[in-house]
Design an enzyme around this catalytic site. Structure first.
Site, PDB file in Angstrom:
ATOM      1  N   CYS A   2       0.865  -1.176   0.000  1.00  0.00           N
ATOM      2  CA  CYS A   2       0.000   0.000   0.000  1.00  0.00           C
ATOM      3  C   CYS A   2       0.911   1.239   0.000  1.00  0.00           C
ATOM      4  O   CYS A   2       1.951   1.260   0.628  1.00  0.00           O
ATOM      5  CB  CYS A   2      -0.937   0.116   1.189  1.00  0.00           C
ATOM      6  SG  CYS A   2      -2.087  -1.248   1.335  1.00  0.00           S
ATOM      7  N   ARG A  27       3.497   0.019  -5.167  1.00  0.00           N
ATOM      8  CA  ARG A  27       3.318  -0.624  -3.859  1.00  0.00           C
ATOM      9  C   ARG A  27       1.999  -1.381  -3.744  1.00  0.00           C
ATOM     10  O   ARG A  27       1.760  -2.074  -2.754  1.00  0.00           O
ATOM     11  CB  ARG A  27       3.383   0.434  -2.744  1.00  0.00           C
ATOM     12  CG  ARG A  27       4.691   1.192  -2.710  1.00  0.00           C
ATOM     13  CD  ARG A  27       4.646   2.241  -1.632  1.00  0.00           C
ATOM     14  NE  ARG A  27       4.595   1.640  -0.328  1.00  0.00           N
ATOM     15  CZ  ARG A  27       5.654   1.301   0.391  1.00  0.00           C
ATOM     16  NH1 ARG A  27       6.856   1.518  -0.090  1.00  0.00           N
ATOM     17  NH2 ARG A  27       5.517   0.748   1.567  1.00  0.00           N
ATOM     18  N   TRP A  74      -2.886  -2.497  -1.677  1.00  0.00           N
ATOM     19  CA  TRP A  74      -2.614  -3.899  -1.948  1.00  0.00           C
ATOM     20  C   TRP A  74      -3.444  -4.652  -0.919  1.00  0.00           C
ATOM     21  O   TRP A  74      -3.181  -4.570   0.285  1.00  0.00           O
ATOM     22  CB  TRP A  74      -1.129  -4.208  -1.795  1.00  0.00           C
ATOM     23  CG  TRP A  74      -0.783  -5.599  -2.206  1.00  0.00           C
ATOM     24  CD1 TRP A  74      -0.494  -6.025  -3.470  1.00  0.00           C
ATOM     25  CD2 TRP A  74      -0.681  -6.752  -1.360  1.00  0.00           C
ATOM     26  NE1 TRP A  74      -0.226  -7.373  -3.465  1.00  0.00           N
ATOM     27  CE2 TRP A  74      -0.343  -7.852  -2.179  1.00  0.00           C
ATOM     28  CE3 TRP A  74      -0.855  -6.972   0.000  1.00  0.00           C
ATOM     29  CZ2 TRP A  74      -0.157  -9.132  -1.685  1.00  0.00           C
ATOM     30  CZ3 TRP A  74      -0.684  -8.260   0.492  1.00  0.00           C
ATOM     31  CH2 TRP A  74      -0.334  -9.323  -0.359  1.00  0.00           C
ATOM     32  N   ASN A 100      -1.510   1.791   5.956  1.00  0.00           N
ATOM     33  CA  ASN A 100      -0.652   0.788   5.322  1.00  0.00           C
ATOM     34  C   ASN A 100      -0.147  -0.124   6.429  1.00  0.00           C
ATOM     35  O   ASN A 100       0.529   0.332   7.346  1.00  0.00           O
ATOM     36  CB  ASN A 100       0.534   1.473   4.612  1.00  0.00           C
ATOM     37  CG  ASN A 100       1.591   0.472   4.172  1.00  0.00           C
ATOM     38  OD1 ASN A 100       1.298  -0.691   3.963  1.00  0.00           O
ATOM     39  ND2 ASN A 100       2.823   0.937   4.041  1.00  0.00           N
ATOM     40  N   GLY A 101      -0.509  -1.410   6.344  1.00  0.00           N
ATOM     41  CA  GLY A 101      -0.075  -2.343   7.381  1.00  0.00           C
ATOM     42  C   GLY A 101      -1.206  -3.302   7.714  1.00  0.00           C
ATOM     43  O   GLY A 101      -2.157  -3.442   6.946  1.00  0.00           O
ATOM     44  N   GLU A 486      16.184 -17.370 -10.321  1.00  0.00           N
ATOM     45  CA  GLU A 486      15.801 -15.981 -10.572  1.00  0.00           C
ATOM     46  C   GLU A 486      15.122 -15.839 -11.938  1.00  0.00           C
ATOM     47  O   GLU A 486      14.139 -15.113 -12.082  1.00  0.00           O
ATOM     48  CB  GLU A 486      17.042 -15.075 -10.460  1.00  0.00           C
ATOM     49  CG  GLU A 486      16.836 -13.625 -10.817  1.00  0.00           C
ATOM     50  CD  GLU A 486      15.791 -12.896  -9.975  1.00  0.00           C
ATOM     51  OE1 GLU A 486      15.314 -13.442  -8.963  1.00  0.00           O
ATOM     52  OE2 GLU A 486      15.414 -11.780 -10.365  1.00  0.00           O
ATOM     53  N   LYS A 490      11.353 -14.427 -12.430  1.00  0.00           N
ATOM     54  CA  LYS A 490      11.083 -13.266 -13.279  1.00  0.00           C
ATOM     55  C   LYS A 490      10.000 -13.584 -14.301  1.00  0.00           C
ATOM     56  O   LYS A 490       9.092 -12.802 -14.527  1.00  0.00           O
ATOM     57  CB  LYS A 490      12.391 -12.871 -13.979  1.00  0.00           C
ATOM     58  CG  LYS A 490      12.685 -11.445 -14.152  1.00  0.00           C
ATOM     59  CD  LYS A 490      13.167 -10.662 -12.962  1.00  0.00           C
ATOM     60  CE  LYS A 490      12.403 -10.835 -11.711  1.00  0.00           C
ATOM     61  NZ  LYS A 490      13.083 -10.432 -10.510  1.00  0.00           N
ATOM     62  N   GLU A 493       6.547 -13.805 -12.662  1.00  0.00           N
ATOM     63  CA  GLU A 493       6.025 -12.514 -12.230  1.00  0.00           C
ATOM     64  C   GLU A 493       5.439 -11.709 -13.375  1.00  0.00           C
ATOM     65  O   GLU A 493       4.369 -11.145 -13.228  1.00  0.00           O
ATOM     66  CB  GLU A 493       7.158 -11.668 -11.608  1.00  0.00           C
ATOM     67  CG  GLU A 493       7.581 -12.114 -10.241  1.00  0.00           C
ATOM     68  CD  GLU A 493       8.589 -11.151  -9.640  1.00  0.00           C
ATOM     69  OE1 GLU A 493       9.714 -11.074 -10.157  1.00  0.00           O
ATOM     70  OE2 GLU A 493       8.260 -10.476  -8.651  1.00  0.00           O
ATOM     71  N   HIS A 509      15.315 -36.074 -10.815  1.00  0.00           N
ATOM     72  CA  HIS A 509      14.612 -36.614  -9.653  1.00  0.00           C
ATOM     73  C   HIS A 509      13.143 -36.188  -9.619  1.00  0.00           C
ATOM     74  O   HIS A 509      12.547 -36.132  -8.547  1.00  0.00           O
ATOM     75  CB  HIS A 509      15.336 -36.190  -8.373  1.00  0.00           C
ATOM     76  CG  HIS A 509      16.745 -36.687  -8.337  1.00  0.00           C
ATOM     77  ND1 HIS A 509      17.070 -37.974  -7.972  1.00  0.00           N
ATOM     78  CD2 HIS A 509      17.912 -36.085  -8.695  1.00  0.00           C
ATOM     79  CE1 HIS A 509      18.383 -38.125  -8.080  1.00  0.00           C
ATOM     80  NE2 HIS A 509      18.911 -37.002  -8.520  1.00  0.00           N
ATOM     81  N   LYS A 608       5.576  -3.966  -4.841  1.00  0.00           N
ATOM     82  CA  LYS A 608       7.031  -3.840  -4.817  1.00  0.00           C
ATOM     83  C   LYS A 608       7.597  -4.074  -3.421  1.00  0.00           C
ATOM     84  O   LYS A 608       8.624  -4.694  -3.251  1.00  0.00           O
ATOM     85  CB  LYS A 608       7.384  -2.434  -5.299  1.00  0.00           C
ATOM     86  CG  LYS A 608       8.861  -2.157  -5.398  1.00  0.00           C
ATOM     87  CD  LYS A 608       9.426  -2.772  -6.636  1.00  0.00           C
ATOM     88  CE  LYS A 608      10.910  -2.643  -6.738  1.00  0.00           C
ATOM     89  NZ  LYS A 608      11.467  -3.704  -7.585  1.00  0.00           N
TER      90      LYS A 608
HETATM   91  O1  M6R Z   1      12.603  -5.262  -1.141  1.00  0.00           O
HETATM   92  P1  M6R Z   1      13.096  -6.678  -0.985  1.00  0.00           P
HETATM   93  O2  M6R Z   1      14.324  -6.944  -1.762  1.00  0.00           O
HETATM   94  O3  M6R Z   1      13.228  -7.067   0.452  1.00  0.00           O
HETATM   95  O4  M6R Z   1      11.947  -7.555  -1.610  1.00  0.00           O
HETATM   96  C1  M6R Z   1      12.002  -8.946  -1.594  1.00  0.00           C
HETATM   97  C2  M6R Z   1      11.004  -9.541  -2.547  1.00  0.00           C
HETATM   98  O5  M6R Z   1       9.704  -9.139  -2.212  1.00  0.00           O
HETATM   99  C3  M6R Z   1      11.285  -9.132  -3.990  1.00  0.00           C
HETATM  100  O6  M6R Z   1      12.569  -9.493  -4.387  1.00  0.00           O
HETATM  101  C4  M6R Z   1      10.269  -9.796  -4.940  1.00  0.00           C
HETATM  102  O7  M6R Z   1      10.493 -11.173  -4.981  1.00  0.00           O
HETATM  103  C5  M6R Z   1      10.350  -9.164  -6.318  1.00  0.00           C
HETATM  104  N1  M6R Z   1       9.042  -8.981  -6.847  1.00  0.00           N
HETATM  105  C6  M6R Z   1      11.156  -9.948  -7.273  1.00  0.00           C
HETATM  106  O8  M6R Z   1      11.122  -9.473  -8.568  1.00  0.00           O
END
Ligand code: M6R
Length: 613
Positions: A2, A27, A74, A100-101, A486, A490, A493, A509, A608
Site C-alpha cells: 500500500c 506498492r 494492496w 498501510n499495514g 531468478e 522473473k 512474475e 529426480h 514492490k
Molecule cells: O525489497 P526486498 O528486496 O526485500 O523484496 C524482496 C522480494 O519481495 C522481492 O525481491 C520480490 O520477490 C520481487 N518482486 C522480485 O522481482
C-alpha cells in the site's frame, strides 16, 4: 505494501496527491482513494483499480482543498473493491483515515465496537481502527492526537496511518510502526509519503519517521512526538535522488528502462569501492564489523524473493572464497522457527526496499539474541538500513518496476566485493585469483552493455516463439543455479507462465516427467567447471524432445549447437558469470510479458514492497 500520500500547504491538494499516488502505485494497485478537507467537510473519493480509474471517476469535479490524504491499496483484509478502498471514514463521518499495514487484533476491537453499536461498510481492519480512534475521542472528550496515542497503545500489528479530522481543517495526524513514512518539508507546505518519490518534485528536505512516533503536520509546522507525548526533534536529511530517476525516460516500461540502466547501476555499485590496479576494496561497512566477520561462527543471509536468490549466490561465493560457513534463510521461515543464534553470528540482510516486513522482523529477533546485523539495502534511509549495525547501499537508484532487475545485479556486485574483501582480510584467497576476479568485476558494466546491445533483438525473436508456452523449466548448476531460480521467478512474475527453477542435475529426480515437445527448458550453461555435466543434462532434455533455450558463453559451439535457441554472454571467471547470465533472462521475461499484453511493471497481485508478513 500500500502506498500512502499526504499534502498540507497552500496549493490545491488533489493534483499533488494524484501525482504522488502514481509514483507509489508500484506498492499496490487494487484500489485508490483520496480524502480532502474543504474547510467545512471531508470529501472522500475512492475506486477499485489503478489510480487512473480514480482519476476518471473524479474527472470534472472542482475540489477546492489545500489539505488531503491518498492511498493506493494492496488488498489484505477484504477483496479489491470500492467498498474496501481507502480512505475509510468513521461512523460519524468526522474522521477519515488511510492505513498501510495490518491490525492483527482488529477482530477483538471490532467486536467491542459492534457491541457499542458501531457499523462497518468494509471488510477491512483499517475501518475498525478509524472507528476505534473515534470511539476513544468521543468517550475521553479528547483531541484526535490524544485519541490516536491512546488507541495505538492497544493496537497489535503494523501501521502507517494518516488522519484528517473535520474539526482540524489544517492538520494531518500521522503515526508509524513497522511501515515506512517520510515527511518532506516544503515552502509553507508538508508532503507525506511511503517513500520520498511523491515529494521529489517539490523538496529535497525530508524527515524519516521512526516506529512509535506521531506527527502533527500543518503547512508551517511539523511536530513530532513519541507515544508518551514527549516532543522529539525532527532529524532533517537531504535527498540525493533526482526526479528523472523515477520517470520512464523514453522507455515503454520501467522494467525495460531498469534492465538497460544496468551498465550504469552496476558501475555505481562498484564505484569508489574497488581499485583493480591497486588490488584493493574499500567498504567501510565491512571495516566496521571486520573483527566480527573474521571471527564469525557463520554468516546467516536473510532475505526474500529475488534478494534471497542474491543471497544464495553469495553463499556459494563466500564459502568458496572466505571459507566461512554460510546459511541462507527465507526471512519468513527464519523469524517463526526457533533458530540458534549467538553473538558469534553475523546476519547479512539483503533487501531492495529495506522495508520487507519478514526480513525486518527476522533482523530484530536476531539482534535481540546478540547477532551482528549487516544490511545490504537499496533504499537509503529505509528501516533495514537503520536497524543494521553496519551495511552497504547497493546504489542502484530507485527501482519502480515491481519485478526486480537492476537491484538484483547491484546486490550481486556488492556481495562480490564483500566476499573478496573478507577473503583478503582472512587470507583465504590467492592474490592471482583476487586480481582476476577484481579485473573481471571491473569489466562487468561493459559486458552488460554488450549483452544488451547484441542480444536484445535476438531475445525478442526467441520470446515470440515461446510466448504461448504453458510452463517453463529453468536449469543451472553451481554458481548459475541461483540464476535459474531468478530466471523462473522473473518469468512467473511478468508473464504469469508457470516456471520452475531447479539445479540441473536434480531435474532427473522429478521435473523430467514434465518434459515433452511443448516444454521450453532454459539452461544457464556458461563455461564453468561443471560445463560437461550440464551439456549432458541438455542432451537428456533433447532426447525427450524438450525445447532447449540456452545462455552460453561466446565461442561455446558445443552448447550453442545443441540448443534450439541461444543467448550469448561474454566469458568471464565462473564466479562472476552469474551477474552476466541473468541479463538475457530478464530480457526474455520482459519480452514474453509484453507479447502477452500484460502490465509488466505492475503484475497482478504483486507489490514492490512487501510490508505485511
Ligand atoms: O525489497 P526486498 O528486496 O526485500 O523484496 C524482496 C522480494 O519481495 C522481492 O525481491 C520480490 O520477490 C520481487 N518482486 C522480485 O522481482
Amino acid at each position: 505494501m500500500c502506498g500512502i500520500v499526504g499534502y498540507v500547504g497552500s496549493n490545491l491538494a488533489y493534483p499533488v496527491l494524484i501525482d504522488g499516488l502514481k509514483k507509489l502505485e508500484y506498492r499496490g494497485y487494487d484500489s485508490a482513494g483520496v480524502a480532502l478537507h474543504t474547510g467545512n467537510s471531508i470529501e472522500v473519493y475512492k475506486k477499485e483499480g489503478k489510480v487512473s480509474a480514480l482519476e476518471g471517476s473524479v474527472y470534472g469535479k472542482n475540489i477546492q482543498a489545500t489539505i488531503g490524504i491518498g492511498h493506493t491499496r494492496w488488498a489484505t483484509h477484504g477483496e479489491p473493491s470500492d467498498r474496501n478502498a481507502h480512505p475509510h471514514s468513521s461512523n460519524s463521518g468526522d474522521i477519515a483515515m488511510i492505513h498501510n499495514g495490518i491490525i492483527e487484533n482488529y477482530a477483538q476491537l471490532k467486536n467491542e465496537l459492534l457491541q457499542k453499536g458501531y457499523t462497518f461498510k468494509s471488510d477491512t481492519d483499517s475501518e475498525v481502527l478509524v472507528n476505534f480512534i473515534e470511539d476513544i475521542k468521543i468517550n475521553n472528550e479528547c483531541s484526535l492526537e490524544e485519541a490516536v496515542r491512546i488507541a495505538l497503545k492497544r493496537v497489535v500489528g503494523a501501521y502507517v496511518i494518516l488522519l484528517l479530522d473535520k474539526d482540524l481543517p489544517d492538520t494531518i495526524i500521522a503515526a508509524r510502526k513497522g511501515s515506512p513514512l517520510v515527511i518532506g518539508i516544503g515552502d509553507n507546505a508538508h508532503y507525506l509519503g511511503s517513500d520520498a518519490s511523491p515529494m521529489l518534485a517539490y523538496t529535497k528536505e525530508v524527515v524519516y519517521i521512526n516506529d512509535y512516533e506521531l506527527a502533527i503536520v500543518r503547512p508551517d509546522e511539523l511536530v513530532l512526538k513519541n507515544l508518551g507525548n514527549e516532543r522529539i526533534t525532527p532529524f532533517v536529511q537531504k535527498l540525493d535522488i533526482e526526479l528523472a530517476s523515477i520517470e520512464k525516460g523514453g522507455f515503454d516500461h520501467f522494467m525495460l528502462k531498469e534492465i538497460f540502466e544496468q551498465p550504469q547501476t552496476i558501475f555505481d555499485s562498484l564505484r569508489g569501492r574497488m581499485d583493480a590496479e591497486q588490488q584493493s576494496i574499500t567498504l567501510s561497512g565491512v571495516d566496521k564489523i571486520a573483527d566480527k566477520l573474521l571471527k564469525a561462527n557463520r554468516v546467516i543471509i536473510v532475505a526474500c524473493g529475488t534478494s534471497w536468490h542474491a543471497g544464495l549466490l553469495a553463499e556459494y561465493v563466500i564459502e568458496e572464497l572466505c571459507r566461512i560457513n554460510v546459511e541462507v534463510e527465507y526471512a519468513s521461515e527464519f523469524r517463526y522457527r526457533n533458530p540458534i543464534i549467538t553473538d558469534q553470528d553475523v546476519i547479512i540482510a539483503i533487501s531492495q526496499s529495506g522495508e520487507t516486513a519478514d526480513t525486518l522482523v527476522a533482523l530484530e529477533n536476531a539482534k535481540k539474541q546478540g547477532a551482528t546485523i549487516f544490511g545490504l539495502v537499496n533504499v537509503v534511509g529505509s528501516s533495514i538500513a537503520r536497524i543494521a549495525d553496519a551495511g552497504a547501499y547497493t546504489h542502484a537508484g530507485p527501482e519502480i518496476g515491481v519485478a526486480s532487475t537492476k537491484a538484483f545485479t547491484a546486490q550481486l556486485a556488492v556481495l562480490y566485493l564483500i566476499a573478496l574483501k573478507v577473503a583478503q582480510l582472512k587470507g583465504t584467497i590467492e592474490a592471482t585469483l583476487f586480481n582476476k576476479l577484481l579485473a573481471d568485476l571491473a569489466k562487468v558494466p561493459e559486458h552488460v552493455k554488450e549483452i544488451l546491445e547484441d542480444q536484445d533483438a535476438i531475445i525478442q525473436e526467441i520470446a515470440r516463439k515461446y510466448s504461448d508456452a504453458r510452463d517453463f523449466l529453468y536449469l543451472g548448476r553451481g554458481y548459475n543455479f541461483p540464476i535459474a531460480l531468478e530466471g523462473a521467478l522473473k518469468l512467473k512474475e511478468v508473464s504469469y507462465i508457470h516456471a520452475e527453477g531447479y539445479p540441473a542435475a536434480e531435474m532427473k529426480h522429478g521435473p523430467i516427467a514434465l518434459v515433452d515437445d511443448q516444454l521450453p527448458v532454459v539452461f544457464v550453461a556458461t563455461k564453468d567447471s561443471y560445463h560437461e555435466k550440464i551439456i549432458s543434462n541438455i542432451q537428456e532434455i533433447k532426447a525427450r524432445k524438450g525445447k532447449v533455450i540456452a545462455v552460453v558463453s561466446h565461442g561455446d559451439e558445443v552448447a550453442a549447437d545443441l540448443a534450439d535457441d541461444v543467448m550469448f554472454v561474454p566469458q568471464v571467471h565462473e564466479i562472476i558469470a552469474p551477474i552476466l547470465s541473468v541479463i538475457p533472462l530478464q530480457l526474455l521475461s520482459y519480452h514474453i510479458g509484453v507479447n502477452r499484453g500484460l502490465d509488466v511493471d505492475k503484475p497482478r497481485n504483486l507489490a514492490k514492497s512487501v510490508t505485511v508478513e
